[in-house]
Design a protein around this motif. Structure first.
Motif, short mmCIF file in Angstrom:
data_model
loop_
_atom_site.label_atom_id
_atom_site.label_comp_id
_atom_site.label_asym_id
_atom_site.label_seq_id
_atom_site.Cartn_x
_atom_site.Cartn_y
_atom_site.Cartn_z
N ALA A 104 0.83 -1.21 0.00
CA ALA A 104 0.00 0.00 0.00
C ALA A 104 0.86 1.26 0.00
O ALA A 104 0.55 2.25 -0.69
N VAL A 105 1.96 1.24 0.76
CA VAL A 105 2.86 2.39 0.82
C VAL A 105 3.55 2.61 -0.53
O VAL A 105 3.75 3.75 -0.98
N LEU A 106 3.91 1.51 -1.19
CA LEU A 106 4.61 1.60 -2.47
C LEU A 106 3.69 1.90 -3.65
O LEU A 106 4.17 2.22 -4.74
N ARG A 142 -4.53 5.49 0.39
CA ARG A 142 -4.74 6.03 1.74
C ARG A 142 -5.64 5.11 2.56
O ARG A 142 -5.38 4.85 3.74
N LEU A 143 -6.71 4.63 1.93
CA LEU A 143 -7.63 3.72 2.64
C LEU A 143 -6.90 2.45 3.06
O LEU A 143 -7.07 1.97 4.20
N ARG A 144 -6.08 1.92 2.17
CA ARG A 144 -5.36 0.68 2.48
C ARG A 144 -4.30 0.90 3.55
O ARG A 144 -4.15 0.06 4.46
N ILE A 145 -3.55 1.99 3.47
CA ILE A 145 -2.51 2.26 4.46
C ILE A 145 -3.11 2.35 5.86
O ILE A 145 -2.63 1.72 6.81
N VAL A 146 -4.18 3.13 5.98
CA VAL A 146 -4.83 3.27 7.28
C VAL A 146 -5.40 1.94 7.75
O VAL A 146 -5.25 1.54 8.92
N SER A 147 -6.05 1.22 6.83
CA SER A 147 -6.67 -0.07 7.19
C SER A 147 -5.64 -1.09 7.64
O SER A 147 -5.83 -1.77 8.66
N ILE A 167 -10.81 -3.20 3.28
CA ILE A 167 -9.72 -3.51 2.35
C ILE A 167 -10.28 -4.17 1.09
O ILE A 167 -9.85 -3.86 -0.03
N ALA A 168 -11.25 -5.07 1.26
CA ALA A 168 -11.87 -5.70 0.10
C ALA A 168 -12.58 -4.65 -0.77
O ALA A 168 -12.48 -4.68 -2.00
N TYR A 169 -13.25 -3.70 -0.12
CA TYR A 169 -13.94 -2.64 -0.86
C TYR A 169 -12.95 -1.77 -1.63
O TYR A 169 -13.27 -1.27 -2.72
N SER A 170 -11.73 -1.60 -1.10
CA SER A 170 -10.75 -0.71 -1.75
C SER A 170 -10.44 -1.15 -3.18
O SER A 170 -10.05 -0.32 -4.01
#
Length: 301
Positions: free
Chosen positions: A65-67, A103-108, A143-146
């Motif tokens: 997610a960061v990359l 952003r959603l994935r990093i936070v999640s 995460i699945a929704y992302s």
């Protein structure tokens, strides 16, 4: 379909994200089954394994997610790997739907790592651990929704995005449960393995129904003719995925109807372990195939 070093990086990033959500969903499913049907010291050791495996895969997901933003920026800039550090391009990607997804994935993943670390495997029956499980379930859904924020479904309505989320979650539960199921064969006694396998088989029926219904709905959405299944690259990759999933389904049926009922016989127990390992290899190809047609190939116009 053009392939470059950026295509490979994007493909690996997508595969890492799929692996992370699969591991999270699969461990949650096995944790749920274990909560109601297992007890004792061996059960605790198995839960410790689930916790550590979950944390490792969440870390992989967080790194991916960061990359995501710098890799996407570099792929768009097409100016070599230094394009990943191009500040104007990074800002463009960060404030696009790709950045929203990242952003959603990093936070999640960060929250999921904290929640997983706080999971007290010795206190599965208290309210704090039930809240821990419920919170992790919500994070897994996010995460699945992302995955519906970008790609083929980015411009679709909420219904299509919901169908895609359910489809991915069902597939993730199935694939992600395979490694914990295999490990249960070495960490648990045979009677407990039989319990887990039996109840997973019951849950798998629901998973397969969700997969079939959601998969058919998505096919109707993205393939506007039956012939496109055979004439387009996207359709051919879908067919390959269907073939691989069908092979997993046949193995699952063999486990449920024949191997698990005879699990107390050593020969069948060893066969079961080998068969789950084969199913894991097929599952890996399912994830790779899915990564390819969601990253490099678009639905036919």
């Amino acid at each position: 379909m053009q392939f470059s070093e950026w295509s490979l990086l994007l493909l690996l990033m997508k595969l890492a994200n799929y692996t992370a959500i699969a591991a999270l969903a699969g461990t949650l499913l096995i944790r749920f089954i274990s909560h109601f049907h297992l007890n004792g010291n061996q059960h605790t050791a198995f839960l410790y394994f689930l916790k550590h495996w979950q944390i490792k895969c969440l870390m992989v997901g967080l790194i991916a997610a960061v990359l995501q933003t710098p890799i996407e920026a570099g792929a768009i800039a097409e100016s070599g790997f230094m394009g990943m550090l191009d500040r104007p391009m990074l800002e463009i990607v960060w404030y696009s739907v790709i950045g929203e997804q990242a952003r959603l994935r990093i936070v999640s993943f960060l929250v999921a790592l904290m929640v997983a670390s706080l999971w007290n495997v010795k206190a599965e029956n208290n309210n704090a651990e039930k809240f821990n499980f419920a919170l992790m379930l919500i994070i897994a859904a996010l995460i699945a929704y992302s995955f519906s924020i970008t790609g083929h479904s980015a411009n679709e309505n909420a219904l299509v995005k919901s169908i895609l989320t359910f489809h991915l979650a069902a597939l993730a539960c199935w694939i992600g449960a395979l490694w914990p199921l295999l490990k249960s064969c070495t960490l648990l006694i045979k009677t407990d393995v039989e319990k887990i396998m039996h109840h997973f088989g019951q849950m798998a029926i629901i998973i397969v129904v969700v997969l079939l219904v959601s998969g058919l709905a998505l096919l109707q959405q993205y393939l506007h003719s039956f012939s496109a299944l055979f004439t387009s690259t996207y359709g051919q990759l879908i067919l390959l995925k269907l073939l691989l999933v069908s092979a997993m389904l046949l193995l699952g049926a063999w486990h449920k109807l024949f191997l698990v009922p005879n699990i107390n016989r050593q020969r069948y127990f060893e066969t079961l372990k080998g068969s789950i390992a084969v199913e894991m290899v097929i599952a890996l190809f399912v994830l790779i195939t899915t990564s390819v047609f969601t990253t490099l190939v678009g639905p036919p116009i």
